[in-house]
Motif scaffolding. Structure first.
Motif, PDB file in Angstrom:
ATOM      1  N   PHE A  16      -0.230   4.049   6.219  1.00 17.74           N
ATOM      2  CA  PHE A  16      -1.323   4.063   5.258  1.00 17.74           C
ATOM      3  C   PHE A  16      -2.598   4.486   5.958  1.00 17.74           C
ATOM      4  O   PHE A  16      -2.990   3.893   6.955  1.00 17.74           O
ATOM      5  CB  PHE A  16      -1.493   2.663   4.648  1.00 17.74           C
ATOM      6  N   ASP A  17      -3.222   5.521   5.452  1.00  8.33           N
ATOM      7  CA  ASP A  17      -4.486   6.021   6.002  1.00  8.33           C
ATOM      8  C   ASP A  17      -4.377   6.348   7.494  1.00  8.33           C
ATOM      9  O   ASP A  17      -5.122   5.809   8.322  1.00  8.33           O
ATOM     10  CB  ASP A  17      -5.598   5.003   5.757  1.00  8.33           C
ATOM     11  N   GLY A  57      -7.568   7.199   9.332  1.00  6.99           N
ATOM     12  CA  GLY A  57      -8.636   6.211   9.337  1.00  6.99           C
ATOM     13  C   GLY A  57      -9.783   6.539   8.396  1.00  6.99           C
ATOM     14  O   GLY A  57     -10.879   6.001   8.555  1.00  6.99           O
ATOM     15  N   ASN A  58      -9.552   7.404   7.413  1.00  5.70           N
ATOM     16  CA  ASN A  58     -10.637   7.796   6.498  1.00  5.70           C
ATOM     17  C   ASN A  58     -11.182   6.639   5.684  1.00  5.70           C
ATOM     18  O   ASN A  58     -12.384   6.588   5.416  1.00  5.70           O
ATOM     19  CB  ASN A  58     -10.166   8.919   5.572  1.00  5.70           C
ATOM     20  N   ARG A  59     -10.334   5.714   5.254  1.00  7.78           N
ATOM     21  CA  ARG A  59     -10.813   4.581   4.441  1.00  7.78           C
ATOM     22  C   ARG A  59     -11.688   3.656   5.269  1.00  7.78           C
ATOM     23  O   ARG A  59     -12.583   3.009   4.741  1.00  7.78           O
ATOM     24  CB  ARG A  59      -9.632   3.819   3.866  1.00  7.78           C
ATOM     25  N   MET A  60     -11.448   3.572   6.565  1.00  5.74           N
ATOM     26  CA  MET A  60     -12.251   2.703   7.428  1.00  5.74           C
ATOM     27  C   MET A  60     -13.626   3.330   7.718  1.00  5.74           C
ATOM     28  O   MET A  60     -14.563   2.626   8.075  1.00  5.74           O
ATOM     29  CB  MET A  60     -11.532   2.425   8.743  1.00  5.74           C
ATOM     30  N   LYS A  61     -13.737   4.649   7.571  1.00  2.00           N
ATOM     31  CA  LYS A  61     -14.970   5.346   7.901  1.00  2.00           C
ATOM     32  C   LYS A  61     -15.929   5.449   6.730  1.00  2.00           C
ATOM     33  O   LYS A  61     -17.009   5.976   6.854  1.00  2.00           O
ATOM     34  CB  LYS A  61     -14.644   6.750   8.407  1.00  2.00           C
ATOM     35  N   VAL A  62     -15.523   4.952   5.558  1.00  2.00           N
ATOM     36  CA  VAL A  62     -16.363   5.061   4.358  1.00  2.00           C
ATOM     37  C   VAL A  62     -17.564   4.180   4.479  1.00  2.00           C
ATOM     38  O   VAL A  62     -17.607   3.132   4.984  1.00  2.00           O
ATOM     39  CB  VAL A  62     -15.539   4.692   3.096  1.00  2.00           C
ATOM     40  N   ARG A  85       0.825  -1.227   0.000  1.00  2.00           N
ATOM     41  CA  ARG A  85       0.000   0.000   0.000  1.00  2.00           C
ATOM     42  C   ARG A  85       0.848   1.261   0.000  1.00  2.00           C
ATOM     43  O   ARG A  85       0.408   2.307  -0.479  1.00  2.00           O
ATOM     44  CB  ARG A  85      -0.931   0.025   1.208  1.00  2.00           C
TER      45      ARG A  85
END
Length: 75
Positions: free
Chosen positions: A66-67, A70-75, A27
């Motif tokens: 990576f992230d 935590g934005n990718r987890m909040k999608v 990643r």
């Protein structure tokens, strides 16, 4: 008692910690080593990692590569 982590290479200076694992981070497109420091080390500090008597340049990163927010987890 003998040092459980002897240095096999020429004197490197002060040993600041030990790595516990490493692998290629797909990643982040770079090798990643996980470990711990014996004392506080500032984010961004340049260090050398001794792996099989070969020294690798590295930078200390505190937190996620990576992230980190935590934005990718909040999608």
């Amino acid at each position: 008692m003998a040092d459980p982590f002897p240095s096999h290479a020429a004197p490197l200076g002060k040993i600041a910690g030990h790595t516990s694992s490493c692998a290629f981070g797909f990643r982040v497109s770079t090798p990643v080593a996980l470990g711990h420091a014996h004392h506080a080390v500032a984010d961004g500090t340049r260090v050398h990692i001794d792996a099989a008597e070969i020294l690798f340049d590295a930078s200390v990163v505190e937190g996620s590569l990576f992230d980190p927010d935590g934005n990718r987890m909040k999608v």
